[in-house]
Design an enzyme around this catalytic site. Structure first.
Site, short mmCIF file in Angstrom:
data_model
loop_
_atom_site.label_atom_id
_atom_site.label_comp_id
_atom_site.label_asym_id
_atom_site.label_seq_id
_atom_site.Cartn_x
_atom_site.Cartn_y
_atom_site.Cartn_z
N HIS A 1 0.84 -1.22 0.00
CA HIS A 1 0.00 0.00 0.00
C HIS A 1 0.87 1.27 0.00
O HIS A 1 0.75 2.11 0.90
CB HIS A 1 -0.93 0.10 1.22
N ASP B 1 -4.75 -9.36 0.37
CA ASP B 1 -4.84 -8.59 1.61
C ASP B 1 -5.98 -9.04 2.53
O ASP B 1 -5.89 -10.07 3.17
CB ASP B 1 -4.93 -7.09 1.25
C1 NGQ Z 1 -4.00 -5.19 8.81
N1 NGQ Z 1 -4.88 -4.12 6.85
O1 NGQ Z 1 -2.93 -5.29 9.44
O2 NGQ Z 1 -4.80 -6.11 8.76
C2 NGQ Z 1 -4.30 -3.89 8.13
C3 NGQ Z 1 -5.21 -3.06 8.99
C4 NGQ Z 1 -3.65 -1.48 10.17
C5 NGQ Z 1 -4.65 -3.24 5.86
N2 NGQ Z 1 -3.80 -2.30 6.10
C6 NGQ Z 1 -4.60 -2.63 10.27
N3 NGQ Z 1 -5.27 -3.35 4.73
O3 NGQ Z 1 -3.11 -1.18 9.12
O4 NGQ Z 1 -3.44 -0.88 11.21
ZN ZN Z 2 -2.22 -5.75 5.11
#
Ligand code: NGQ
Ligand code: ZN
Length: 480
Positions: free
Chosen positions: A299, A350
């Protein structure tokens, strides 16, 4: 029945049972060799027709082109399997459950609260059941290896399991059941925000210090030791969750393996990084770490022109997850300028809200078309196939990010899929035009082969029934 006849029948039964067992044992001892023939195949050096692959010990031992099938199994059109460079397997079980509107304005951050509440209920058995289901769908969807960005380490109260790599072992067990290639990225997570803020209660299952993380990485290596061609890397979760000192301390634990990080997904995170450090996340990272081919920046959505140039020249992979990034309302990665600057990328499922390699590529391209009001934007030049170039670029970049190599060549892992060229979306097409139809027109995957073994036939994973039944039982309890 007369006694002598019965004795004879019993003897025949015993001998044939022993015989079958012996043959089975010998088959298991023999390195399994299979020969398959494809109408055409996208090889590492281009398209070929009438291709015979000899598969042995999980690899392509030999490739013959322009040959008749003989008695080899006949397949359609072979493509190298796509690496899935970013997954949080457990999130598959909450797919679709965060799509109703809340009280205030919904965002990535409110979704994250839902996700934290969901994961509180997961035990190791549930994680394995969900991961196996997700991996079945990945294989059916054209992904032959997954990079599991693995951060659910501890028990619900935040205490360590007896085996610190209990959850990593569950990922390995799921991969053993489904046959998918596994690159495990144990995640280092220590803080809830920039400046070393203390983690929140919802994050207690993720947390390590530098020393306990070293123990986790070693234990994870042991947990994957018996999985064929598994890779272990590391993943500092994000600049929110890791301080500069911690980042420097854990980087050597990658020991040559891949290093993944969530970098600039949300504008709020870019603003917080600017406020805390005076620099945007990608710029900060490139100034504080040796970002090179080992790295995957997941990302890198919000990058300015300078960051785009620098990242493209670094040799690192931009880890793009177009379906999830759309689902979470992240923003659009500047793929056109990044690719023009020579940047490499791969794709990941993801959050696993929907699992499909072709659809990731389609959403990636469509995000660019909607932004620039143009067409065929990620094809590499005039006359080139958009789908073909996307498949090759995401395959090459994704494989690099997962510590392996992409492409069907002698000696390479036998990780490929085949298309049925008589499918209505495919009929009459050849070579890259088939990939265009797969990516943009809903063409279907027929078989998938992974480590030399057929795991999907007719679009269906061979263990789907059992894995889906266990998954259903698991969800019954979880969602009760
Ligand atoms: C995650 N997911 O670690 O699952 C993350 C969300 C975050 C994405 N970034 C949690 N899509 O980034 O703090
Ligand atoms: Zn992630």
């Amino acid at each position: 029945m007369r006694p002598p006849l019965r004795t004879a029948l019993i003897c025949i039964y015993i001998f044939s049972t022993v015989g079958v067992c012996l043959v089975t044992v010998m088959q298991n001892l023999e390195p399994e060799t299979r020969v398959v023939w494809c109408q055409s195949a996208l090889l590492a050096d281009g398209w070929a027709r009438d291709v015979k692959f000899t598969l042995a010990e999980g690899r392509i031992a030999r490739i013959d082109t322009d040959v008749a099938p003989g008695d080899a199994a006949r397949l359609g059109v072979a493509l190298p399997g796509m690496p899935n460079l970013h997954s949080h397997a457990f999130q598959r079980a909450m797919a679709g459950l965060a799509e109703h509107r809340g009280e205030g304005s919904d965002s990535f951050w409110t979704w994250r609260e839902v996700m934290y509440r969901f994961l509180e209920r997961l035990n190791p058995e549930a994680v394995q059941a969900i991961a196996a289901m997700a991996q079945v769908e990945m294989l059916e969807g054209g992904f032959t290896r997954v990079g599991e960005f693995h951060y659910l380490h501890h028990a619900p109260d935040g205490g360590a399991y007896d085996d610190p790599a209990e959850m990593a072992a569950r990922m390995a067990a799921a991969a053993e059941e489904t046959g998918i290639g596994l690159t495990l990225l144990p995640v280092f997570y220590a803080h809830s925000g920039f400046g070393g803020a203390a983690p929140t209660p919802g994050q207690r299952r993720f947390i390590h210090d530098v020393d306990s993380f070293g123990v986790l990485v070693e234990a994870s290596r042991r947990a994957l030791a018996n999985l064929p061609d598994a890779v272990v890397g590391i993943a500092p979760h994000s600049l929110r969750a890791v301080t500069a000192e911690e980042l420097t301390a854990i980087t050597p634990l990658a020991a040559g393996g891949p290093i993944h990080i969530h970098i600039a997904e949300q504008t709020q995170e870019v603003d917080a990084c600017l406020a805390a450090t005076g620099q945007r996340p990608v710029r900060w990272l490139m100034n504080h770490a040796e970002v090179d081919e080992r790295w995957c920046l997941v990302h890198a959505t919000h990058i300015n022109a300078t960051e785009t140039e620098r990242l493209a020249k670094s040799g690192a992979i931009a880890g793009l997850c177009p379906i999830t990034e759309a689902n979470l309302g992240d923003g659009v990665f500047p793929a056109v300028s990044y690719v023009a600057a020579g940047g490499a990328f791969g794709i990941g499922s993801d959050s696993n809200v929907l699992i499909d390699a072709a659809e990731e590529l389609r959403i990636l391209e469509y995000g660019q078309r909607l932004t620039h009001r143009g067409r065929n934007l990620l094809a590499l030049g005039a006359g080139r196939s958009n789908g073909g170039d996307l498949w090759r670029a995401a395959g090459t970049g994704g494989a690099q990010a997962l510590g392996v190599r992409f492409g069907l060549r002698r000696g390479a892992p036998a990780d490929f899929l085949t298309l049925d060229p008589s499918h209505p979306a495919m009929v009459g097409r050849a070579n890259d035009a088939l990939i265009d139809s797969l990516v943009f027109a809903g063409g279907a995957i027929d078989t998938v082969w992974r480590h030399g073994r057929q795991v999907v036939s007719g679009g269906r994973h061979q263990a789907r029934d059992a894995i889906q039944a266990r998954y259903a039982e698991t969800l019954k309890v979880l969602l009760a």
